[in-house]
Design a protein around this motif. Structure first.
Motif, PDB file in Angstrom:
ATOM      1  N   THR A  76      -2.997  -5.065 -13.310  1.00 41.15           N
ATOM      2  CA  THR A  76      -2.008  -5.608 -12.913  1.00 41.15           C
ATOM      3  C   THR A  76      -1.193  -4.540 -12.374  1.00 41.15           C
ATOM      4  OG1 THR A  76      -0.941  -7.303 -13.964  1.00 41.15           O
ATOM      5  CG2 THR A  76      -3.017  -7.303 -13.074  1.00 41.15           C
ATOM      6  N   VAL A  77      -0.382  -4.866 -14.124  1.00 39.57           N
ATOM      7  CA  VAL A  77       0.331  -3.514 -14.018  1.00 39.57           C
ATOM      8  C   VAL A  77       0.671  -2.199 -14.134  1.00 39.57           C
ATOM      9  CG1 VAL A  77       1.866  -2.478 -16.054  1.00 39.57           C
ATOM     10  CG2 VAL A  77       1.470  -4.975 -16.340  1.00 39.57           C
ATOM     11  N   VAL A  78      -0.985  -1.594 -14.228  1.00 43.19           N
ATOM     12  CA  VAL A  78      -0.552  -0.543 -13.742  1.00 43.19           C
ATOM     13  C   VAL A  78      -1.149   0.093 -12.393  1.00 43.19           C
ATOM     14  CG1 VAL A  78      -2.388   1.502 -13.122  1.00 43.19           C
ATOM     15  CG2 VAL A  78      -2.315   0.116 -15.988  1.00 43.19           C
ATOM     16  N   ILE A  79      -1.507  -0.758 -11.330  1.00 42.03           N
ATOM     17  CA  ILE A  79      -1.953  -1.329 -10.122  1.00 42.03           C
ATOM     18  C   ILE A  79      -0.319  -1.318  -9.862  1.00 42.03           C
ATOM     19  CG2 ILE A  79      -2.432  -2.325  -8.185  1.00 42.03           C
ATOM     20  CD1 ILE A  79      -5.096  -2.860  -9.212  1.00 42.03           C
ATOM     21  N   GLY A  80       0.882  -2.199  -9.914  1.00 37.30           N
ATOM     22  CA  GLY A  80       1.998  -2.579  -9.547  1.00 37.30           C
ATOM     23  C   GLY A  80       2.562  -0.714  -9.948  1.00 37.30           C
ATOM     24  N   LEU A  81       2.469  -0.055 -10.703  1.00 45.94           N
ATOM     25  CA  LEU A  81       3.593   0.935 -10.867  1.00 45.94           C
ATOM     26  C   LEU A  81       2.629   2.015 -10.251  1.00 45.94           C
ATOM     27  CD1 LEU A  81       2.904   1.394 -14.988  1.00 45.94           C
ATOM     28  CD2 LEU A  81       4.801   0.976 -13.680  1.00 45.94           C
ATOM     29  N   ILE A  82       1.501   2.071  -9.681  1.00 47.71           N
ATOM     30  CA  ILE A  82       0.578   3.040  -8.549  1.00 47.71           C
ATOM     31  C   ILE A  82       1.082   2.391  -6.974  1.00 47.71           C
ATOM     32  CG2 ILE A  82      -1.314   3.583  -7.160  1.00 47.71           C
ATOM     33  CD1 ILE A  82      -3.076   3.184  -9.997  1.00 47.71           C
ATOM     34  N   PHE A  83       1.510   1.165  -6.838  1.00 47.84           N
ATOM     35  CA  PHE A  83       2.418   0.474  -6.140  1.00 47.84           C
ATOM     36  C   PHE A  83       4.205   2.126  -5.671  1.00 47.84           C
ATOM     37  CE2 PHE A  83       4.598  -2.704  -3.337  1.00 47.84           C
ATOM     38  CZ  PHE A  83       3.851  -2.019  -1.803  1.00 47.84           C
ATOM     39  N   ILE A  84       4.272   1.446  -7.052  1.00 47.05           N
ATOM     40  CA  ILE A  84       5.626   1.483  -6.745  1.00 47.05           C
ATOM     41  C   ILE A  84       5.615   3.243  -6.440  1.00 47.05           C
ATOM     42  CG2 ILE A  84       7.619   1.854  -8.098  1.00 47.05           C
ATOM     43  CD1 ILE A  84       6.853  -0.378  -9.415  1.00 47.05           C
ATOM     44  N   LEU A  85       5.090   3.738  -7.268  1.00 39.90           N
ATOM     45  CA  LEU A  85       5.558   5.200  -6.688  1.00 39.90           C
ATOM     46  C   LEU A  85       4.850   5.769  -5.741  1.00 39.90           C
ATOM     47  CD1 LEU A  85       3.536   6.651 -10.086  1.00 39.90           C
ATOM     48  CD2 LEU A  85       5.442   6.925  -9.786  1.00 39.90           C
ATOM     49  N   CYS A  86       3.191   4.730  -4.781  1.00 41.19           N
ATOM     50  CA  CYS A  86       3.169   5.099  -3.515  1.00 41.19           C
ATOM     51  C   CYS A  86       4.424   4.823  -2.463  1.00 41.19           C
ATOM     52  CB  CYS A  86       1.701   4.871  -3.200  1.00 41.19           C
ATOM     53  SG  CYS A  86       1.183   4.673  -1.445  1.00 41.19           S
ATOM     54  N   VAL A  87       5.278   3.857  -2.373  1.00 36.71           N
ATOM     55  CA  VAL A  87       6.273   3.746  -1.816  1.00 36.71           C
ATOM     56  C   VAL A  87       7.498   4.840  -1.915  1.00 36.71           C
ATOM     57  CG1 VAL A  87       7.939   1.606  -1.737  1.00 36.71           C
ATOM     58  CG2 VAL A  87       5.622   0.777  -1.559  1.00 36.71           C
ATOM     59  N   SER A  88       7.004   5.021  -3.229  1.00 31.44           N
ATOM     60  CA  SER A  88       8.583   6.113  -3.948  1.00 31.44           C
ATOM     61  C   SER A  88       8.137   7.408  -2.838  1.00 31.44           C
ATOM     62  CB  SER A  88       8.935   6.051  -4.615  1.00 31.44           C
ATOM     63  OG  SER A  88       8.933   4.958  -5.397  1.00 31.44           O
TER      64      SER A  88
END
Length: 328
Positions: free
Chosen positions: A281-293
């Motif tokens: 879930t942490v990895v998916i969250g980091l990917i989501f942050i990168l995607c949004v950014s």
């Protein structure tokens, strides 16, 4: 390459999956197809209607529970599979009508919060009802036989049925989006006041879109129940409702293929990073942050934007009209 050609190419690739089991597991592909339809259902509401809902897990789980319960009781009947599947989709649509009818009177964050509250009621009922299995869920759901002819306990047979259902569901969404009804939904999304001034009942169209989205989410839930033979409380939980938001945003809101890409990314990460436990879930969250950014339009959205910009640069400049004096 247009959408139909791209989808035909995707189907051609999916058709050969059972022939090369060493490359990718058919069960994994079926899970991606089910969640891909689930994300497409959510995108129909968010991307093309402009409504944010946190109730889609309720539709997914309701259809799964109804389909599973009927299959446990009538799965041996030749019509058990189509009747159970249809009943699950109908139940999801009815729940969608009930939730949408109450929530559609509000807009923005109030709409989202009402859908969240009502979905929690569905979760509570799933825990309390005996026929849902409570905290244990429904386990050992039989796949049955399709019309008494095809044994769906065979993974290959189940895979091709799932592929056919996936193709039908995606084409249905494509038709809705490109129909006059879909154009009205997008007009209401972009400028509701103008659409109302033209004589359209915005609330009625939004409610119908909500019910259609709920039905397609239920379609995905019924498919998931048949494939895995299991329906759990996680299927009606808030976590699943937020997960489908993540899938849609990662792939690209308002695009046809974005939710499929987002679902493949999330399900793939959960599957191949399962060994790290909750850290996934942490990895998916980091990917989501990168995607949004850096990819605010999502993966597919950014790709489409890049294609449009490239086509615009490659197009020959349009000649300027001659001044009136020169034309004379």
């Amino acid at each position: 390459m247009n959408a139909k050609t791209l989808f035909a190419a995707l189907l051609a690739l999916l058709l050969v999956v059972p022939l090369v089991p060493g490359l990718v597991y058919p069960i994994f592909v079926m899970k991606v197809m089910a969640y891909g339809l689930f994300a497409c259902a959510f995108n129909l509401l968010l991307g093309f209607t402009g409504l944010v809902s946190f109730a889609h897990a309720a539709f997914l789980g309701t259809a799964g529970y109804v389909t599973g319960a009927l299959m446990i009781r009538f799965g041996a009947h030749p019509l058990g599979v189509p009747v159970s599947f249809a009943a699950g989709v109908a139940a999801a649509a009815l729940v969608g009508f009930a939730i949408g009818g109450l929530a559609i009177r509000r807009r923005g964050i109030y709409f989202a919060m009402i859908t969240l509250a009502l979905s929690q009621i569905v979760y509570f009922l799933a825990v309390q009802f005996r026929w849902t299995g409570g905290e244990d869920g429904l386990q050992g759901i039989p796949r049955g036989t399709l019309l008494g002819l095809v044994d769906l306990s065979n993974d290959t047979a189940m895979y091709y049925l799932a592929l056919a259902l996936f193709a039908a569901g995606f084409l249905f969404i494509h038709r809705v989006v490109h129909s006059p009804f879909g154009q009205i939904l997008q007009a209401v999304r972009d400028n509701e006041a103008r659409a109302v001034s033209l004589g359209y009942d915005a609330s009625r169209f939004q409610l119908l879109a909500f019910v259609l989205s709920a039905a397609v989410a239920g379609y995905a839930g019924a498919l998931k129940a048949l494939v895995f033979g299991l329906v759990s409380l996680n299927d009606v939980s808030l976590h699943t409702s937020t997960e489908v938001v993540l899938m849609t945003l990662l792939g690209g809101v308002g695009t046809l293929f974005g939710p499929l890409v987002g679902a493949a990314l999330v399900v793939g990460l959960q599957n191949y990073l399962a060994t790290i436990g909750d850290l996934v879930t942490v990895v998916i969250g980091l990917i989501f942050i990168l995607c949004v950014s850096f990819f605010r339009r999502g993966v597919v959205g950014e790709w489409l934007h890049w294609r449009h910009r490239r086509a615009a640069r490659a197009a020959p400049p349009r000649p300027h009209p001659a001044p009136a004096a020169e034309a004379a």
